[in-house]
Design a protein around this motif. Structure first.
Motif, PDB file in Angstrom:
ATOM      1  N   ALA A  29       0.762  -1.064  -0.095  1.00  0.00           N
ATOM      2  CA  ALA A  29      -0.005  -0.124  -0.049  1.00  0.00           C
ATOM      3  C   ALA A  29       1.061   1.307  -0.151  1.00  0.00           C
ATOM      4  O   ALA A  29       1.727   1.348   0.665  1.00  0.00           O
ATOM      5  N   THR A  30       0.425   2.279  -0.790  1.00  0.00           N
ATOM      6  CA  THR A  30       1.168   3.535  -0.795  1.00  0.00           C
ATOM      7  C   THR A  30       0.597   4.219   0.460  1.00  0.00           C
ATOM      8  O   THR A  30      -0.381   4.073   1.225  1.00  0.00           O
ATOM      9  N   PRO A  31       1.453   5.348   0.734  1.00  0.00           N
ATOM     10  CA  PRO A  31       1.012   5.971   2.045  1.00  0.00           C
ATOM     11  C   PRO A  31      -0.199   6.666   2.354  1.00  0.00           C
ATOM     12  O   PRO A  31      -0.653   7.015   3.361  1.00  0.00           O
ATOM     13  N   SER A  32      -0.853   6.970   1.066  1.00  0.00           N
ATOM     14  CA  SER A  32      -2.205   7.568   1.068  1.00  0.00           C
ATOM     15  C   SER A  32      -3.404   6.466   1.271  1.00  0.00           C
ATOM     16  O   SER A  32      -4.540   7.125   1.616  1.00  0.00           O
ATOM     17  N   GLU A  33      -2.997   5.460   1.109  1.00  0.00           N
ATOM     18  CA  GLU A  33      -4.057   4.449   1.286  1.00  0.00           C
ATOM     19  C   GLU A  33      -4.677   4.025   2.819  1.00  0.00           C
ATOM     20  O   GLU A  33      -3.666   4.482   3.627  1.00  0.00           O
ATOM     21  N   SER A  34      -5.597   3.968   2.886  1.00  0.00           N
ATOM     22  CA  SER A  34      -6.411   4.140   4.249  1.00  0.00           C
ATOM     23  C   SER A  34      -6.052   2.775   5.159  1.00  0.00           C
ATOM     24  O   SER A  34      -5.759   3.137   6.512  1.00  0.00           O
ATOM     25  N   ASP A  82       7.135  -0.562   1.328  1.00  0.00           N
ATOM     26  CA  ASP A  82       7.768  -1.091   2.219  1.00  0.00           C
ATOM     27  C   ASP A  82       8.109  -0.147   3.325  1.00  0.00           C
ATOM     28  O   ASP A  82       8.514   0.904   2.924  1.00  0.00           O
ATOM     29  N   TYR A  83       7.663  -0.664   4.659  1.00  0.00           N
ATOM     30  CA  TYR A  83       7.859   0.310   5.649  1.00  0.00           C
ATOM     31  C   TYR A  83       8.587  -0.215   7.006  1.00  0.00           C
ATOM     32  O   TYR A  83       8.278  -1.496   7.202  1.00  0.00           O
TER      33      TYR A  83
END
Length: 436
Positions: free
Chosen positions: A200-205, A239-240
């Motif tokens: 998921a990209t940073p803007s995804e819920s 990736d986080y």
């Protein structure tokens, strides 16, 4: 180092418990006592965390993947897409093998309990003992996804939870459920580190939901896009490394330029430990033994930007040094605040002695840490302090800004060092605990 392996859990219990394989680091030295483990921190005295989706080594070799990992000198590595004894990976236990190649403890937790003749899932590599692991299934629309939850013993007083996951690719609804379940599993664990491929990209819920409980290491300490996928030409950040609320100290984050070893690039975050900071961590000098045999005291001027206490004094000892040292802490003007005899440790390497009583220091005030060597042969790097060294709250000022840094004095028995030569770093350090 002795080679021990945690026992493999019985197959009948795999549906509820983790199958964990732990291999100790391979080294010629004996195991260090647990209370000394914090003496082997990453450069700068922090905890270095990596997350890496390795695509079960399909695009390269485990040796190439290990080379990427070793090049970053991490303390903890969260791996996704790891095969153990599958047919497609040649019946290799990839978790154990990567542990051997990196010299780290390795613990595998399967997402898929039975896959292609083996298992498939997540692995934690750690320079510190992995004392427990847990397999927590997550709501999954297709392939089973899990949270692998570990506990890692950093030292006798500090054990942290580390979560690893690989969220599903089928849609935001699935990932929202997985994020909620991870938050519930890690609720109240304020020292948690949670890392992985979240798809998921940073803007995804799902990510904004996680940020209600965690902070994003990249947002706090990274620069640039942070893109990790796909590795050859990354266009998105999925990736986080995420951190519980107690991780408030400064940090840095970077994406590793590994373009061909997997379809993801790794992310690395270096966390300054709030309870234990050093200037130099486990860095090593360019010149470990200077060919000078006169009795000398060498030191470094330093300061902190917050109040706190000096807990221990440390220095790097090369192979030419005699036995027995005295380390000292001084005010900027030469008042002795503390001194301690240093028990000889590993050679070569960092020597460290805990002070009988912690010494309080004031924010913004310059102090001197030094040690006496009866036969010289100290570590040094000329021009090593031409520029300031900054690590967390600590700074060794640039030499010109303080009238010379590092410092020395030739004298039998040592004394307060005030002379300086070519901005030399003499590899003397402190262990600092910021005030709460």
């Amino acid at each position: 180092m002795s080679h021990r392996r945690l026992s493999t859990l019985l197959p009948l219990l795999l549906s509820v418990l983790a199958l964990t394989r732990c291999a100790p680091p391979e080294a010629s030295e004996p195991d260090a006592p647990l209370e000394e483990s914090t003496q082997a921190l990453s450069p700068g005295g922090g905890l270095r965390v990596m997350t890496y989706n390795i695509k079960h080594g399909e695009l390269s070799s485990l040796e190439a993947i290990a080379s990427v990992i070793n090049g970053q000198a991490p303390d903890i590595v969260a791996l996704q897409e790891v095969d153990v004894l599958t047919n497609r990976s040649g019946k290799v236990d990839q978790a154990t093998r990567l542990g051997q190649l990196t010299g780290m403890y390795a613990s595998f937790v399967p997402s898929l309990l039975s896959y292609d003749g083996g298992q498939y899932g997540l692995t934690l590599l750690s320079r510190y003992p992995i004392v427990s692991s847990q397999r927590i299934p997550l709501t999954s629309a297709a392939e089973q996804r899990i949270l692998a939850l570990y506990e890692v013993q950093l030292d006798a007083a500090h054990r942290i939870p580390v979560g690893v996951s690989h969220f599903g690719p089928t849609g935001a609804t699935e990932r929202n459920s997985q994020a909620a379940e991870v938050k519930a599993a890690l609720a109240g664990r304020t020292w948690a580190v949670f890392a992985g491929d979240f798809n998921a990209t940073p803007s995804e819920s799902s990510i904004t939901s996680l940020l209600q409980q965690f902070t994003d290491a990249w947002a706090r300490g990274g620069s640039g896009s942070g893109y990790t996928s796909s590795a050859s030409f990354p266009t998105k950040r999925i990736d986080y490394v995420m951190l519980g609320s107690s991780w408030t100290s400064p940090l840095t984050a970077s994406v590793v330029g590994a373009s061909s070893q997997s379809d993801h690039r790794p992310v690395v975050a270096t966390l300054i430990l709030p309870w234990s900071q050093t200037l130099l961590g486990d860095r090593t000098p360019g010149t470990a033994v200077q060919a000078d045999t006169k009795a000398v005291e060498v030191g470094v001027r330093f300061r902190s930007n917050v109040a706190g206490t000096i807990e221990a004094l440390r220095f790097y000892r090369g192979t030419g040094n005699a036995n027995g040292y005295v380390a000292r802490l001084w005010t900027h003007s030469g008042t002795l605040l503390a001194q301690v005899s240093v028990r000889d440790g590993r050679l070569p390497g960092w020597q460290e002695a805990t002070l009988p009583a912690p010494v309080s220091i004031t924010a913004g005030t310059t102090y001197v840490v030094s040690y006496y060597s009866s036969n010289g042969q100290f570590a040094r790097d000329v021009n090593g302090l031409t520029n300031a060294i900054v690590s967390g709250n600590l700074t060794a000022p640039a030499s010109a800004s303080v009238g010379g840094n590092g410092v020395y004095v030739y004298a039998t028995g040592g004394g307060f060092p005030t002379s300086s030569y070519k901005d030399t770093n003499y590899w003397v350090d402190v262990r600092f605990k910021p005030a709460q």
